[in-house]
Design a protein around this motif. Structure first.
Motif, PDB file in Angstrom:
ATOM      1  N   ARG A  25       0.827  -1.205   0.000  1.00  0.00           N
ATOM      2  CA  ARG A  25       0.000   0.000   0.000  1.00  0.00           C
ATOM      3  C   ARG A  25       0.865   1.261   0.000  1.00  0.00           C
ATOM      4  O   ARG A  25       0.596   2.211  -0.747  1.00  0.00           O
ATOM      5  N   THR A  62      -2.639  -3.918  -9.188  1.00  0.00           N
ATOM      6  CA  THR A  62      -2.879  -2.582  -8.645  1.00  0.00           C
ATOM      7  C   THR A  62      -3.817  -2.742  -7.461  1.00  0.00           C
ATOM      8  O   THR A  62      -4.622  -3.676  -7.413  1.00  0.00           O
ATOM      9  N   LEU A  63      -3.699  -1.844  -6.496  1.00  0.00           N
ATOM     10  CA  LEU A  63      -4.530  -1.921  -5.296  1.00  0.00           C
ATOM     11  C   LEU A  63      -5.811  -1.120  -5.499  1.00  0.00           C
ATOM     12  O   LEU A  63      -5.794  -0.054  -6.110  1.00  0.00           O
ATOM     13  N   THR A  64      -6.889  -1.646  -4.942  1.00  0.00           N
ATOM     14  CA  THR A  64      -8.196  -1.017  -5.140  1.00  0.00           C
ATOM     15  C   THR A  64      -8.592  -0.097  -4.000  1.00  0.00           C
ATOM     16  O   THR A  64      -9.481   0.734  -4.150  1.00  0.00           O
ATOM     17  N   GLY A  65      -7.973  -0.269  -2.813  1.00  0.00           N
ATOM     18  CA  GLY A  65      -8.395   0.485  -1.633  1.00  0.00           C
ATOM     19  C   GLY A  65      -9.462  -0.217  -0.836  1.00  0.00           C
ATOM     20  O   GLY A  65      -9.813   0.205   0.271  1.00  0.00           O
ATOM     21  N   ASP A  66     -10.001  -1.309  -1.361  1.00  0.00           N
ATOM     22  CA  ASP A  66     -11.007  -2.124  -0.680  1.00  0.00           C
ATOM     23  C   ASP A  66     -10.280  -3.235   0.062  1.00  0.00           C
ATOM     24  O   ASP A  66      -9.456  -3.939  -0.526  1.00  0.00           O
ATOM     25  N   ALA A  69     -11.937  -7.098  -1.773  1.00  0.00           N
ATOM     26  CA  ALA A  69     -11.441  -7.259  -3.150  1.00  0.00           C
ATOM     27  C   ALA A  69     -10.320  -6.242  -3.326  1.00  0.00           C
ATOM     28  O   ALA A  69     -10.477  -5.216  -3.978  1.00  0.00           O
ATOM     29  N   TRP A  70      -9.157  -6.545  -2.762  1.00  0.00           N
ATOM     30  CA  TRP A  70      -8.149  -5.522  -2.490  1.00  0.00           C
ATOM     31  C   TRP A  70      -7.181  -5.283  -3.632  1.00  0.00           C
ATOM     32  O   TRP A  70      -6.423  -4.317  -3.598  1.00  0.00           O
ATOM     33  N   PHE A  71      -7.171  -6.168  -4.637  1.00  0.00           N
ATOM     34  CA  PHE A  71      -6.247  -5.956  -5.750  1.00  0.00           C
ATOM     35  C   PHE A  71      -6.926  -6.281  -7.069  1.00  0.00           C
ATOM     36  O   PHE A  71      -7.896  -7.037  -7.141  1.00  0.00           O
ATOM     37  N   HIS A  72      -6.391  -5.665  -8.118  1.00  0.00           N
ATOM     38  CA  HIS A  72      -6.816  -5.964  -9.487  1.00  0.00           C
ATOM     39  C   HIS A  72      -5.619  -6.512 -10.241  1.00  0.00           C
ATOM     40  O   HIS A  72      -4.539  -5.915 -10.221  1.00  0.00           O
ATOM     41  N   GLU A  73      -5.794  -7.649 -10.870  1.00  0.00           N
ATOM     42  CA  GLU A  73      -4.721  -8.275 -11.639  1.00  0.00           C
ATOM     43  C   GLU A  73      -4.814  -7.805 -13.081  1.00  0.00           C
ATOM     44  O   GLU A  73      -5.787  -8.084 -13.772  1.00  0.00           O
ATOM     45  N   SER A  74      -3.795  -7.098 -13.541  1.00  0.00           N
ATOM     46  CA  SER A  74      -3.832  -6.538 -14.890  1.00  0.00           C
ATOM     47  C   SER A  74      -3.149  -7.425 -15.918  1.00  0.00           C
ATOM     48  O   SER A  74      -3.448  -7.326 -17.123  1.00  0.00           O
TER      49      SER A  74
END
Length: 320
Positions: A25, A62-66, A69-74
């Protein structure tokens, strides 16, 4: 910077308290690029004439801030470890054979130019319970042995003792035997497997009632607050995983004495982050694999541990 975190599965993170998540973070807040993989995704190959670099199948995130569901896999990519600015080994214990093999792959990656924190050789050279033997001036009476009679003799001398396996984590497998010696024989048999397995025995430290303190040392310098993990409900173990209550508190003079004595020595060996465990005035463990308690200390004290960690990482990388 491009950072690779080698850790447990991302889906298993408890983000409300996970120290690796706190590192990510803070790194993301500064604009650094994040990727992650598990130790099982490391590999090295040779064509019979020359070897390629140590590589891994990594997830760009990337981190979502949640916190859920704390990350997004690109993307998922096959990448050489040396292509990252830093590789952070954050796999939780146990330090088993597979962890050991991973450190050898990481050491090969270091030979190829990768920057690994904590250094692979330093991880191998500092088993978390045995590392204290180098600093006897700071520890309680301690015995490391396979011999049942040696344990019985130690108990006869000290009367109230703690027994634990060398490969335990989170308070697993820790036993207390008081003056009456109740179940000592059975506990020895359980832990040393009739002489096949080494165990550690230490004189019981009554100050455990005030907590097993985790002192974080970053770049050789102690964080000014520890997390005292206080046993609850009749437990002898203060570990958070065993139900201990974490209370942040300023370092005592003795805490600081231990941390400032050990910190520069361990940092010089490539240990960027170390977690010292202290009960009362005695050092009990030196944790180097994936020291925790970042979030608990930060939330209770206001001292941003993750910021201190990323500051130290950036400074080392900038120095070359």
């Amino acid at each position: 910077m491009k950072l690779l975190f080698i850790a447990d599965p991302l889906e298993s993170f408890k983000t409300a308290k996970d120290s690796t998540y706190a590192m990510m973070r803070e790194a993301a807040r500064r604009g650094h690029q994040l990727a992650a993989c598990e130790p099982g995704q490391l590999r090295w190959a040779s064509d019979g004439r020359a070897g390629g670099p140590v590589r891994a199948r990594v997830r760009d995130i990337t981190l979502t801030g949640d916190l859920h569901a704390w990350f997004h896999e690109s993307a998922v990519r096959d990448v050489a470890l040396r292509d990252f600015d830093a590789v952070l080994m954050r796999k939780d214990p146990p330090f088993d054979s597979e962890y050991f093999y991973a450190t050898h792959l990481l050491e090969q990656a270091e030979r190829e130019g990768a920057r690994v924190f904590n250094k692979a050789r330093a991880l191998r050279d500092h088993p978390e319970k045995l590392a204290i033997l180098e600093f006897p001036q700071f520890i309680a009476p301690t015995l490391v042995t396979r011999e049942a009679q040696a344990v019985r003799d130690f108990h006869a001398q000290h009367r109230d003792i703690i027994l634990k396996p060398l490969d335990g984590m989170g308070g697993m497998g820790i036993f207390r035997v008081k003056d009456d010696g109740l179940n000592l024989g059975s506990i020895i048999e359980t832990l040393n497997l009739e002489g096949a397995q080494t165990l550690m025995v230490q004189k019981f430290i009554p100050a455990i009632a005030q907590g097993d303190k985790r002192i974080l040392v970053i770049g050789g310098e102690p964080v000014p607050y520890s997390l005292a993990r206080i046993p609850q409900g009749g437990e002898v173990r203060g570990n958070l995983a065993a139900g201990g209550k974490g209370v942040a508190q300023p370092l005592t003079a003795r805490d600081r004495e231990i941390a400032t004595a050990l910190g520069p020595i361990l940092a010089a060996r490539g240990l960027l982050l170390v977690g010292l465990d202290v009960i009362g005035e005695q050092l009990t463990e030196i944790n180097v694999t994936s020291p925790t308690c970042f979030q608990e200390i930060s939330e209770q004290s206001g001292f941003d541990v993750a910021r201190r960690f990323i500051d130290a990482l950036e400074a080392i990388l900038a120095a070359g």
